[in-house]
Design a protein around this motif. Structure first.
Motif, PDB file in Angstrom:
ATOM      1  N   MET A   1     -19.678 -12.632  -6.742  1.00 51.99           N
ATOM      2  CA  MET A   1     -19.033 -13.920  -6.941  1.00 51.99           C
ATOM      3  C   MET A   1     -17.895 -14.113  -5.935  1.00 51.99           C
ATOM      4  O   MET A   1     -17.684 -15.217  -5.453  1.00 51.99           O
ATOM      5  N   ARG A   2     -17.182 -13.034  -5.698  1.00 54.21           N
ATOM      6  CA  ARG A   2     -16.044 -13.118  -4.778  1.00 54.21           C
ATOM      7  C   ARG A   2     -16.487 -13.465  -3.361  1.00 54.21           C
ATOM      8  O   ARG A   2     -15.846 -14.257  -2.680  1.00 54.21           O
ATOM      9  N   THR A   3     -17.584 -12.860  -2.923  1.00 53.58           N
ATOM     10  CA  THR A   3     -18.071 -13.148  -1.568  1.00 53.58           C
ATOM     11  C   THR A   3     -18.549 -14.585  -1.452  1.00 53.58           C
ATOM     12  O   THR A   3     -18.378 -15.215  -0.404  1.00 53.58           O
ATOM     13  N   THR A   5     -17.341 -17.145  -3.055  1.00 56.19           N
ATOM     14  CA  THR A   5     -16.135 -17.968  -2.985  1.00 56.19           C
ATOM     15  C   THR A   5     -15.503 -17.880  -1.600  1.00 56.19           C
ATOM     16  O   THR A   5     -15.059 -18.884  -1.044  1.00 56.19           O
ATOM     17  N   THR A   6     -15.501 -16.673  -1.031  1.00 53.91           N
ATOM     18  CA  THR A   6     -14.939 -16.483   0.307  1.00 53.91           C
ATOM     19  C   THR A   6     -15.733 -17.285   1.332  1.00 53.91           C
ATOM     20  O   THR A   6     -15.162 -17.946   2.205  1.00 53.91           O
TER      21      THR A   6
END
Length: 60
Positions: A1-3, A5-6
């Protein structure tokens, strides 16, 4: 999920960045160079050479 968003933030930043346009000017570029070049030649003869020339004026 973080990637994800990035990547989305990076994509949004890239798309909202300013655009740079480089265009050629309509008229040619004119550069005026008003340069005055003068040269002075200064020479000195030592006394021996000076007397030699005076004694033999046809040497030169």
């Amino acid at each position: 999920m973080r990637t994800m968003t990035t990547f989305m933030l990076t994509g949004a930043t890239v798309t909202t960045a300013g655009c740079v346009n480089v265009t050629a000017p309509d008229k040619p570029i004119v550069i005026n160079l008003n340069i005055s070049v003068t040269q002075e030649v200064v020479y000195r003869l030592d006394n021996e050479a000076k007397t030699l020339i005076q004694q033999n004026p046809g040497i030169f």
